[in-house]
Write a protein that holds these residues in place. Structure first.
Motif, PDB file in Angstrom:
ATOM      1  N   CYS A  75       3.098  -9.122  -1.499  1.00  0.00           N
ATOM      2  CA  CYS A  75       1.960  -8.238  -1.231  1.00  0.00           C
ATOM      3  C   CYS A  75       1.189  -8.716  -0.004  1.00  0.00           C
ATOM      4  CB  CYS A  75       1.063  -8.195  -2.467  1.00  0.00           C
ATOM      5  SG  CYS A  75      -0.502  -7.380  -2.187  1.00  0.00           S
ATOM      6  N   ARG A  81       3.523  -1.658  -3.545  1.00  0.00           N
ATOM      7  CA  ARG A  81       4.398  -0.795  -4.339  1.00  0.00           C
ATOM      8  C   ARG A  81       3.622  -0.062  -5.417  1.00  0.00           C
ATOM      9  NH1 ARG A  81       8.219  -3.619  -8.653  1.00  0.00           N
ATOM     10  NH2 ARG A  81       8.409  -1.420  -9.194  1.00  0.00           N
ATOM     11  N   PHE A  83       4.428   1.871  -9.418  1.00  0.00           N
ATOM     12  CA  PHE A  83       5.387   1.783 -10.516  1.00  0.00           C
ATOM     13  C   PHE A  83       5.708   3.170 -11.064  1.00  0.00           C
ATOM     14  CE2 PHE A  83       3.351  -2.271 -10.156  1.00  0.00           C
ATOM     15  CZ  PHE A  83       4.338  -3.199 -10.460  1.00  0.00           C
ATOM     16  N   MET A 145      -3.130   4.358  -8.665  1.00  0.00           N
ATOM     17  CA  MET A 145      -2.122   3.334  -8.398  1.00  0.00           C
ATOM     18  C   MET A 145      -1.802   3.285  -6.904  1.00  0.00           C
ATOM     19  SD  MET A 145       1.238   2.752 -10.725  1.00  0.00           S
ATOM     20  CE  MET A 145       1.914   4.352 -10.389  1.00  0.00           C
ATOM     21  N   GLY A 148      -4.782   1.805  -5.002  1.00  0.00           N
ATOM     22  CA  GLY A 148      -4.791   0.344  -5.135  1.00  0.00           C
ATOM     23  C   GLY A 148      -3.800  -0.283  -4.177  1.00  0.00           C
ATOM     24  N   ALA A 149      -2.604   0.318  -4.092  1.00  0.00           N
ATOM     25  CA  ALA A 149      -1.572  -0.196  -3.187  1.00  0.00           C
ATOM     26  C   ALA A 149      -2.031  -0.070  -1.730  1.00  0.00           C
ATOM     27  CB  ALA A 149      -0.268   0.558  -3.398  1.00  0.00           C
ATOM     28  N   THR A 152      -4.430  -2.659  -0.251  1.00  0.00           N
ATOM     29  CA  THR A 152      -3.913  -3.956   0.181  1.00  0.00           C
ATOM     30  C   THR A 152      -3.486  -3.923   1.651  1.00  0.00           C
ATOM     31  OG1 THR A 152      -1.593  -3.545  -0.391  1.00  0.00           O
ATOM     32  CG2 THR A 152      -3.016  -4.360  -2.165  1.00  0.00           C
TER      33      THR A 152
END
Lengths: 236, 331
Positions: A75, A81, A83, A145, A148-149, A152
């Motif tokens: 990361c 990524r 899921f 999700m 959040g990815a 980063t």
């Protein structure tokens, strides 16, 4: 320029090779689709790239072998990524879910709040950011999700079956969002998807795998005409 | 709305502290009750530290009573043998417990769930044996007395000076709980909750799971050890009794009753359980049957503990008072 190169990547679970001698390259800036029947090794491949598993072979990201790094290190290198099953942090708010990525996914991250708010607006979660994550619907879970990815600040994003269970309208919105992430943020995307129609629409290039092996790779219109692919997909 | 909510919670916490501060005056210095309250404050700290590990990080440690005892023995023995003053012996107890916490954390790095419970309980059992058989140093089953008390002027931190001791205990309680509260609301606490809720997702977002497992063991063992050292200074004796299973269960019940991972539930649980066990004292060991019954009842009927009662009751209130509350909730 290649952003990711996989060289003879293999992962065995006991006798079974889930991914076998897989070699392919992903160009910087493209949307790279991966398709294949159930159990063909797509998610295993993602788990290898993101550090959940380690097998044999090299996975070169931006010229550096990242194979064998732990997930948090991958990361930090700039690979994010999502899921297949929308696993979130159900007990905290959507905002705090994204905050985890913004805080821990970026080394020496500044202006955390600003970055979180940017992503919330970008994916379209504004207005729902203070809801506890377990209470939002499936589409918002997927968006969270993804947010959040994105928080980063990745240069490569791996997306695992992002539209399963969504309504046709949500599927259209998702496709548009991936294109927006790719174009506006300049993030390279590798996407796994069952629905060929969507994959053909969104990908610049497409790779088909079966039983952990590469069947073919190329522009979508070419790949869909490939005899072997038709066989694998139609079981003919 | 969110700011409002946090504000409301802080106001409640401050109110709680204020009540605790005024209690001795309201009780007119009633020695017996004050001494029970002091015990409740100390158990409250231990239960909260344990809950940080068990409830927030969901690391199944059965070793926190051992960390408590390590802190107690370190402080007591160094104070007695080396003549170290209490103000140095108590932090030393915390630091030693933290070192053990980190070592156990290292052993548990790749483990999870019930395996961590077994490793940590292993520490508990080994410690008990070492204390009982290392008689020459530890005093064996009878324990050790005769170390310098925590003293300010003529006042001694002991059951004989309940009024004074209560405020010392309250000061330590507030300090340690404030630390726990700040950790919970810091990025460290966010990492604990993220790893608890979904480890694969947390790791994919850059959370280093090993680092935070060590941090939670280190911090919670430090606080447990520190309060262990305070505990033995209050009673003036260290003994392996603190490792007995009924006490182990009692502390476990405290944060289960209060609500796992629901600050300050562990404190509320500690107060309830300390007073219940005190009230049931005439029943002798039978009171632990009553405690057992409480555990079963709480687990089955209010799995979220006492702290979850407001959110359980809220839908009923909403129904009773109509739309106004619904709107308030949404806005």
């Amino acid at each position: 320029m290649k952003i990711l190169q996989a060289k003879e990547v293999t992962k065995r679970f006991g006798e079974l090779a889930a991914v076998k001698d897989l070699t392919f390259e992903v160009e910087k800036g493209e949307i790279f689709g991966i398709a294949g029947p159930n159990g063909s090794g797509k998610t295993t491949l993602f788990n290898l790239i993101s550090g959940v598993y380690s097998g044999s072979g090299d996975i070169i990201f931006e010229g550096e072998n990242i194979h064998g790094l732990r997930p948090f290190q991958v990361c930090h290198k700039g690979v994010a990524r999502t899921f297949q099953i929308p696993i979130l942090f159900p007990s905290i708010t959507v905002y705090d879910n994204i905050r985890v990525g913004a805080h821990f996914g970026v080394l020496k991250g500044k202006n955390e709040k600003e970055r979180i708010n940017e992503v919330i607006d970008f994916v379209g979660l504004r207005g729902r950011e203070n809801i506890v994550a377990e209470h939002v619907d499936l589409f918002d879970k997927r968006l969270t999700m993804l947010a959040g990815a994105l928080a980063t600040q990745p240069r490569l994003l791996l997306v695992d079956e992002p539209i399963a269970g969504l309504s046709p309208r949500e599927v259209r919105d998702s496709v548009a969002l991936f294109q927006k992430i790719n174009r506006e943020l300049g993030i390279t995307i590798i996407i796994i998807e069952h629905l060929m129609k969507v994959l053909v629409e969104v990908s610049h290039r497409l790779m088909i795998i079966n039983n952990g092996e590469k069947i073919c790779i190329g522009p979508p219109e070419e790949v869909t005409q490939n005899k072997e692919v038709i066989e694998v997909y139609l079981g003919g | 709305m969110v700011v409002n909510k946090i504000g409301r919670k802080n106001a409640l916490l401050l109110g709680g502290v204020l009540v605790l501060g005024l209690l001795p005056i309201a009780l007119q210095g009633n020695a017996r009750i004050l001494n029970v309250l002091i015990a409740a404050l100390m158990w409250g700290v231990l239960a909260s530290a344990w809950d940080l590990c068990m409830g927030y990080a969901r690391v199944f440690s059965f070793g926190h009573l051992a960390f408590f005892t390590i802190g107690a023995y370190t402080a007591g023995l160094t104070a007695r043998q080396l003549g170290i003053p209490p103000l140095a012996a108590i932090p030393l107890g915390g630091v030693t417990a933290a070192i053990f916490g980190l070592l156990i954390g290292l052993l548990c790095l790749r483990l999870r769930g019930v395996y961590i419970a077994m490793v940590t309980f292993g520490l508990h059992m080994v410690l008990q044996t070492v204390i009982i058989w290392g008689r020459d140093i530890t005093g064996g089953k009878t324990g050790v007395t005769g170390f310098a008390p925590l003293q300010i002027g003529q006042y001694i931190f002991s059951p004989s000076y309940p009024f004074f001791s209560y405020y010392i205990a309250l000061g330590i309680f507030i300090l340690l709980l404030f630390i726990i509260y700040r950790i919970i609301n810091s990025p460290i606490g966010l990492a604990f909750v993220a790893l608890r809720d979904s480890e694969p997702y947390a790791k994919s977002l850059g959370v280093n799971e090993y680092k935070y497992k060590l941090i939670v063991f280190g911090i919670s063992a430090f606080i447990a050890g520190l309060i262990g050292a305070v505990y033995i200074h209050f009673y003036g004796i260290i003994s392996p009794v603190t490792l007995d299973i009924p006490i182990f269960l009692m502390v476990l019940i405290m944060f289960m009753l209060g609500g796992l991972g629901r600050f300050p539930g562990a404190v509320i649980g500690a107060f309830v359980i300390t007073f219940v066990t005190e009230a049931l004292r005439p029943l002798l060991l039978w009171r632990f049957v009553a405690l057992g019954a409480i555990v079963v009842a709480v687990t089955v009927f209010i799995p979220g503990g006492l702290m979850s009662i407001p959110e359980r009751v809220r839908p009923f209130i909403r129904r009773a008072f109509g739309r106004r509350h619904v709107e308030e909730e949404v806005s």
